[in-house]
Design an enzyme around this catalytic site. Structure first.
Site, short mmCIF file in Angstrom:
data_model
loop_
_atom_site.label_atom_id
_atom_site.label_comp_id
_atom_site.label_asym_id
_atom_site.label_seq_id
_atom_site.Cartn_x
_atom_site.Cartn_y
_atom_site.Cartn_z
N LYS A 42 -42.56 7.31 -26.63
CA LYS A 42 -43.63 7.96 -25.84
C LYS A 42 -44.69 6.94 -25.40
O LYS A 42 -45.26 7.07 -24.31
CB LYS A 42 -44.28 9.10 -26.62
N ASP B 134 -26.82 14.12 -17.43
CA ASP B 134 -27.10 13.35 -18.64
C ASP B 134 -27.85 12.10 -18.20
O ASP B 134 -27.30 11.25 -17.49
CB ASP B 134 -25.77 12.99 -19.31
N TYR C 291 -42.63 11.18 -36.77
CA TYR C 291 -42.39 11.12 -35.32
C TYR C 291 -41.75 9.76 -34.96
O TYR C 291 -40.97 9.63 -34.04
CB TYR C 291 -43.69 11.37 -34.54
#
Ligand code: NAD
Ligand code: 0WE
Length: 262
Positions: free
Chosen positions: A162, A64, A155
């Site tokens: 990003k 994780d 998005y």
């Protein structure tokens, strides 16, 4: 000619046989790399183990990426298993479902932090631990999307994460370049994967992109895999800090359609 013969690659973000990470794994395996896999949640083990067996991969570890201890453990095990590594693939992203619908302006502090931590900071955390294992140089790469540069409906916070991932790619490339470690990102067009399955209207987005893309089709995991192979190999030895588009040309378009013509 095999392009990555004898090179060792650690791949994060394998969920199933639709994962972009799986397309990358197959391309690297075909060209002679020895692979290690890491997946994000315990429930994925039963999907990832058979994929590992298919390619004769003996290194499969849960990690994780929000947990430093998990990342430390995977890299310690990788050091034991591989000695040194040449290639690191980051194919991990997550934002809360509620933050991938509606408007960006409604993003919570917690949702923003979570998307940034899992989708951007994790690249930095991995690069820190990969560095000592890349004494002979190496190639680090991640997966990004054009929503980092232009506003894409829904998005939202993932686009912001990003953007941070792409900027981190440049800063890491500058820091690690003197050590012979290259850092790049692949900006893929939309592909139907598990991460895409949860997105309302994804099929319509695929159809839209297919009709507008210069190549008039969408890209697939194998095409991303072959670009990853190029970035992993010495063919790209002069390339670092870049975002490479595998999007059938979508990002070059300003106005996707001619307007005012018969
Ligand atoms: P996927 O669901 O197969 O892969 C995403 C992976 O992220 C999964 O394996 C998931 O377990 C992992 N992950 C999420 N949270 C994690 C955590 N806390 N710790 C460790 N792992 C965690 O989907 P995919 O489409 O192959 O996505 C891979 C990458 O490609 C992502 O970075 C995504 O943003 C990017 N990308 C996808 C598309 C697309 O349209 N599918 C387009 C461009 C870029
Ligand atoms: O990066 C992505 C998606 C990553 C992703 C997907 C999910 C779905 C399930 C991150 N977090 C989650 N969280 C979940 O709970 N892509 C590039 C694919 C994608 O996602 C979109 C897109 C595209 C393209 C979301 C909205 C609009 C377009």
């Amino acid at each position: 000619m095999k392009l990555v013969e004898g090179k060792k690659a650690l791949i994060f973000g394998l969920a199933n046989n639709r994962s972009i990470a799986w397309g990358i794994a197959q391309a690297l395996h075909e060209h002679g790399a020895e692979l290690g896999f890491s997946y994000g949640i315990p429930q994925l083990e039963r999907r990832v183990k058979p994929l590992a067996e298919q390619l004769g991969v003996g290194f499969v570890e849960m990690c994780d990426v929000t947990k430093d201890a998990d990342i430390d453990a995977v890299f310690a095990k990788a050091a034991d298993h591989f000695g040194q590594i040449d290639i690191l693939v980051h194919s991990v992203a997550f934002a809360k479902q509620e933050d991938l619908s509606g408007r960006f302006v409604d993003t919570s502090r917690d949702g923003f932090a979570m998307a940034m931590d899992i989708s951007a900071y994790s690249l930095v955390a991995m690069a820190q631990r990969a560095r000592p294992l890349m004494a002979n140089g190496g190639s680090i790469m991640s997966l990004t999307y054009y929503g980092s540069e232009k506003v894409m409906p829904h998005y939202n916070v993932m686009g912001v994460a990003k953007a941070a991932l792409e900027a981190s790619t440049r800063y890491l490339a500058a820091d690690l370049g003197p050590e012979g470690i290259r850092v790049n990102a692949i900006s893929a067009g939309p592909i139907k994967t598990l991460a895409a399955a949860g997105i309302a209207g994804f099929r319509k987005m695929l159809a839209y992109a297919e009709s507008k893309n210069p190549l008039r089709r969408n890209v697939d995991q194998d095409e991303v895999g072959r670009t990853a192979l190029w970035l992993a190999s010495d063919l790209s030895s002069g390339v670092t800090g870049e975002v490479i588009y595998v999007d059938a040309g979508y990002h070059i378009l300003g106005m996707p359609d001619a307007v005012g013509e018969e």
